[in-house]
Scaffold this motif. Sequence first.
Motif, PDB file in Angstrom:
ATOM      1  N   VAL A 180       0.861  -1.186   0.000  1.00  0.00           N
ATOM      2  CA  VAL A 180       0.000   0.000   0.000  1.00  0.00           C
ATOM      3  C   VAL A 180       0.894   1.232   0.000  1.00  0.00           C
ATOM      4  O   VAL A 180       2.033   1.203   0.467  1.00  0.00           O
ATOM      5  N   ARG A 181       0.344   2.321  -0.519  1.00  0.00           N
ATOM      6  CA  ARG A 181       1.044   3.604  -0.555  1.00  0.00           C
ATOM      7  C   ARG A 181       0.031   4.703  -0.304  1.00  0.00           C
ATOM      8  O   ARG A 181      -1.078   4.652  -0.855  1.00  0.00           O
ATOM      9  N   SER A 182       0.386   5.699   0.530  1.00  0.00           N
ATOM     10  CA  SER A 182      -0.603   6.706   0.914  1.00  0.00           C
ATOM     11  C   SER A 182       0.084   8.002   1.323  1.00  0.00           C
ATOM     12  O   SER A 182       1.215   7.989   1.831  1.00  0.00           O
ATOM     13  N   PHE A 183      -0.625   9.111   1.108  1.00  0.00           N
ATOM     14  CA  PHE A 183      -0.222  10.397   1.673  1.00  0.00           C
ATOM     15  C   PHE A 183      -0.882  10.524   3.042  1.00  0.00           C
ATOM     16  O   PHE A 183      -2.101  10.667   3.145  1.00  0.00           O
ATOM     17  N   ILE A 184      -0.065  10.432   4.092  1.00  0.00           N
ATOM     18  CA  ILE A 184      -0.583  10.553   5.452  1.00  0.00           C
ATOM     19  C   ILE A 184      -1.000  11.982   5.729  1.00  0.00           C
ATOM     20  O   ILE A 184      -1.993  12.245   6.404  1.00  0.00           O
ATOM     21  N   THR A 185      -0.214  12.914   5.238  1.00  0.00           N
ATOM     22  CA  THR A 185      -0.541  14.344   5.262  1.00  0.00           C
ATOM     23  C   THR A 185      -0.279  14.858   3.845  1.00  0.00           C
ATOM     24  O   THR A 185       0.265  14.121   3.015  1.00  0.00           O
ATOM     25  N   PRO A 186      -0.598  16.105   3.542  1.00  0.00           N
ATOM     26  CA  PRO A 186      -0.305  16.611   2.204  1.00  0.00           C
ATOM     27  C   PRO A 186       1.168  16.572   1.821  1.00  0.00           C
ATOM     28  O   PRO A 186       1.500  16.608   0.629  1.00  0.00           O
ATOM     29  N   THR A 187       2.071  16.474   2.798  1.00  0.00           N
ATOM     30  CA  THR A 187       3.502  16.480   2.487  1.00  0.00           C
ATOM     31  C   THR A 187       4.231  15.194   2.895  1.00  0.00           C
ATOM     32  O   THR A 187       5.391  15.015   2.532  1.00  0.00           O
ATOM     33  N   ILE A 188       3.581  14.310   3.638  1.00  0.00           N
ATOM     34  CA  ILE A 188       4.222  13.076   4.092  1.00  0.00           C
ATOM     35  C   ILE A 188       3.576  11.884   3.393  1.00  0.00           C
ATOM     36  O   ILE A 188       2.381  11.635   3.539  1.00  0.00           O
ATOM     37  N   GLU A 189       4.385  11.152   2.644  1.00  0.00           N
ATOM     38  CA  GLU A 189       3.949   9.984   1.896  1.00  0.00           C
ATOM     39  C   GLU A 189       4.652   8.754   2.450  1.00  0.00           C
ATOM     40  O   GLU A 189       5.836   8.814   2.804  1.00  0.00           O
ATOM     41  N   ALA A 190       3.948   7.627   2.534  1.00  0.00           N
ATOM     42  CA  ALA A 190       4.541   6.407   3.076  1.00  0.00           C
ATOM     43  C   ALA A 190       4.075   5.199   2.281  1.00  0.00           C
ATOM     44  O   ALA A 190       3.011   5.221   1.651  1.00  0.00           O
ATOM     45  N   TRP A 191       4.872   4.142   2.330  1.00  0.00           N
ATOM     46  CA  TRP A 191       4.497   2.887   1.690  1.00  0.00           C
ATOM     47  C   TRP A 191       5.065   1.714   2.467  1.00  0.00           C
ATOM     48  O   TRP A 191       6.016   1.845   3.231  1.00  0.00           O
ATOM     49  N   VAL A 192       4.443   0.555   2.270  1.00  0.00           N
ATOM     50  CA  VAL A 192       4.912  -0.689   2.868  1.00  0.00           C
ATOM     51  C   VAL A 192       4.574  -1.816   1.906  1.00  0.00           C
ATOM     52  O   VAL A 192       3.538  -1.786   1.233  1.00  0.00           O
ATOM     53  N   SER A 193       5.449  -2.815   1.823  1.00  0.00           N
ATOM     54  CA  SER A 193       5.211  -3.951   0.934  1.00  0.00           C
ATOM     55  C   SER A 193       5.813  -5.206   1.534  1.00  0.00           C
ATOM     56  O   SER A 193       6.726  -5.147   2.362  1.00  0.00           O
ATOM     57  N   GLY A 194       5.296  -6.357   1.106  1.00  0.00           N
ATOM     58  CA  GLY A 194       5.823  -7.641   1.545  1.00  0.00           C
ATOM     59  C   GLY A 194       5.631  -8.668   0.455  1.00  0.00           C
ATOM     60  O   GLY A 194       4.648  -8.613  -0.300  1.00  0.00           O
ATOM     61  N   GLY A 195       6.572  -9.605   0.354  1.00  0.00           N
ATOM     62  CA  GLY A 195       6.472 -10.592  -0.716  1.00  0.00           C
ATOM     63  C   GLY A 195       7.062 -11.927  -0.340  1.00  0.00           C
ATOM     64  O   GLY A 195       7.874 -12.051   0.576  1.00  0.00           O
ATOM     65  N   LEU A 196       6.616 -12.954  -1.076  1.00  0.00           N
ATOM     66  CA  LEU A 196       7.112 -14.319  -0.946  1.00  0.00           C
ATOM     67  C   LEU A 196       7.481 -14.826  -2.331  1.00  0.00           C
ATOM     68  O   LEU A 196       6.863 -14.442  -3.329  1.00  0.00           O
ATOM     69  N   GLY A 197       8.484 -15.710  -2.386  1.00  0.00           N
ATOM     70  CA  GLY A 197       8.879 -16.241  -3.677  1.00  0.00           C
ATOM     71  C   GLY A 197       9.544 -17.587  -3.553  1.00  0.00           C
ATOM     72  O   GLY A 197       9.746 -18.117  -2.457  1.00  0.00           O
ATOM     73  N   ARG A 198       9.890 -18.132  -4.708  1.00  0.00           N
ATOM     74  CA  ARG A 198      10.526 -19.451  -4.746  1.00  0.00           C
ATOM     75  C   ARG A 198      11.461 -19.510  -5.947  1.00  0.00           C
ATOM     76  O   ARG A 198      11.217 -18.908  -6.986  1.00  0.00           O
ATOM     77  N   TYR A 199      12.507 -20.287  -5.767  1.00  0.00           N
ATOM     78  CA  TYR A 199      13.546 -20.399  -6.772  1.00  0.00           C
ATOM     79  C   TYR A 199      13.920 -21.868  -6.887  1.00  0.00           C
ATOM     80  O   TYR A 199      14.215 -22.520  -5.880  1.00  0.00           O
TER      81      TYR A 199
END
Length: 424
Positions: free
Chosen positions: A333-352
Motif C-alpha cells: 500500500v502507498r498513501s499520503f498521510i498528510t499533504p507532504t508526508i507519503e509512506a508505503w509498505v510492501s511484503g512478498g514471498l517467492g521461490r527459486y
Amino acid sequence: MKKSLFAVAALSAIAGSAQAQSSVTVYGLLDLGYVGYNTRAATGSTQNPQAVNKTTGNAFSSSAESTSRLGFKGTEDLGGGTSAFFTVELGLTPNNNQAVNTGGTQNRQTFVGLKKNGIGQFALGTQYTVVHNAVAATDPGQANNISGNLIYPATTEGAGSAENSTGAAYTVRTNNQLSLNSDTFAGFKANAMLVANNKNSNETITVTGTPAAGTYAAAGGLNNQNGWGLGLDYTFKNFYATANYQAMTSKQSAQTYTYTSPYVTGITAGAPAQGYAGGSSANGTNVQDNQWYVAATYDFGILKAYAQYITRKVSAQQDNSYYYKRSAEQIGVRSFITPTIEAWVSGGLGRYNGYGANTANLTAWQIGSNYWLSKRTNLYAIYGQVGTSNASYPTSVAGGAQNTNLNPASANISNYAVGVRHTF
C-alpha cells in the motif's frame, strides 16, 4: 521590393512557427544520502556447517530511492496529428570521480520515434521492456534501489546476493529494440516490443603446434540475441490492471571445443548460469528466457493498494529440462498521510528452483517514507530486508538414495537509507 519584403516576412513567420512547434527539454534527477547494509550468509558446507559470513557497511552514497540521471528529450510537430520524438538518458554517479556512469546502465535510454494522435507510436533504440514499464506503474516502492522488493530486487552499497539484483526477476531494458504503443481505447492500451541483434560469421578454430587434450575457444560463428514482448493495460476509474509477457532468445554456436587427439570431437553445451537467472543482467548463453508479469492497483483515495506476480524461467536451448525458475508475489500500500508526508509498505514471498532439484524460498519486506519539501524535492527514509532460505541441494547417502543437505545455504540482507532527492 514589396514582394521581397513579403517573402522575407512569410519565411520568418514559418520559421517562427516551426520553432514554436518544436521543443527540447533537459531533465534529470540527483539522489544522495546515507546508506547502510548488513548481510549474513550461511555457506551450507558439509565440511564447515557452522560457517556464516557477515558483512556490515555504510557510506554517503547515491541513487537509493531513484537512480541519478541526466536526460534530453524533445518533440517536433510534423502536422496532421503526427509528431517526432527522441530521448537520450544517461546514468549518473554523483558521488564518484566520474559523474557520468561508466557501467552498463550509463545508457539508460536512447531512442527516436514517431507518434500519431489517436493511433499510437513506435520507437527504435535502447529502451525499457514491456515488463519493466508495467512494473514502474504498479510497484508500491516505485522500483527504488533498496532491498526488500522481490519484484524489483535491488540493493544500494554492499555486494548483496544473487537474488537481490535488478537482473534477477526480469530483463529491465534491451538494446536494438522496436517498441509499439497504442493509444487508449475503451480503457485498453496495447504494448509490444521486438528485439533483433543478429551477428553471423565464419567460425574458426586455431590450433598451433601439437595440441594437448583440453578445450579450445572458437572465434566467430553465430551470436544472435532476439526477443519479443506483448502487454495489455486496462483502466476503469480507480482500477488499473496489466498483463505482460516477454521472451528473450540467446543463440550462439559453441564457444569452446573439446580436443581429443587427433581431432576436435566435442562441443560444450550452453546452459543457464545460476547467476543469470539469479542476478546477472547479462544475456545467457544459448538460453530461452521467458518472463511473465501481472499486476493490479486500486486507488481508495486515502491509500492505493497493489498486488503483483512475476515468474521467469531460463532454459538451455539444447535441453529445456536444464533450467532455472524464479517466481514471486507481492502486495503493498502507498498513501499520503498528510499533504507532504507519503509512506508505503510492501511484503512478498517467492521461490527459486531448477535442475539438480535445488530450491530456495524467498521472503522480503520494505517500509519507506517521503517528506515533500516541494514538487521537485523530497527527503526520504527507506528500510528493507530480503532473505533467501532453505537453499537445498541433494546429496548421496547410503544405498544410493538422495537426501537434502542438512545444512542448507541461506542469506539475509538488510538495507537502509536516508537522503534527499531532487528532480529538474
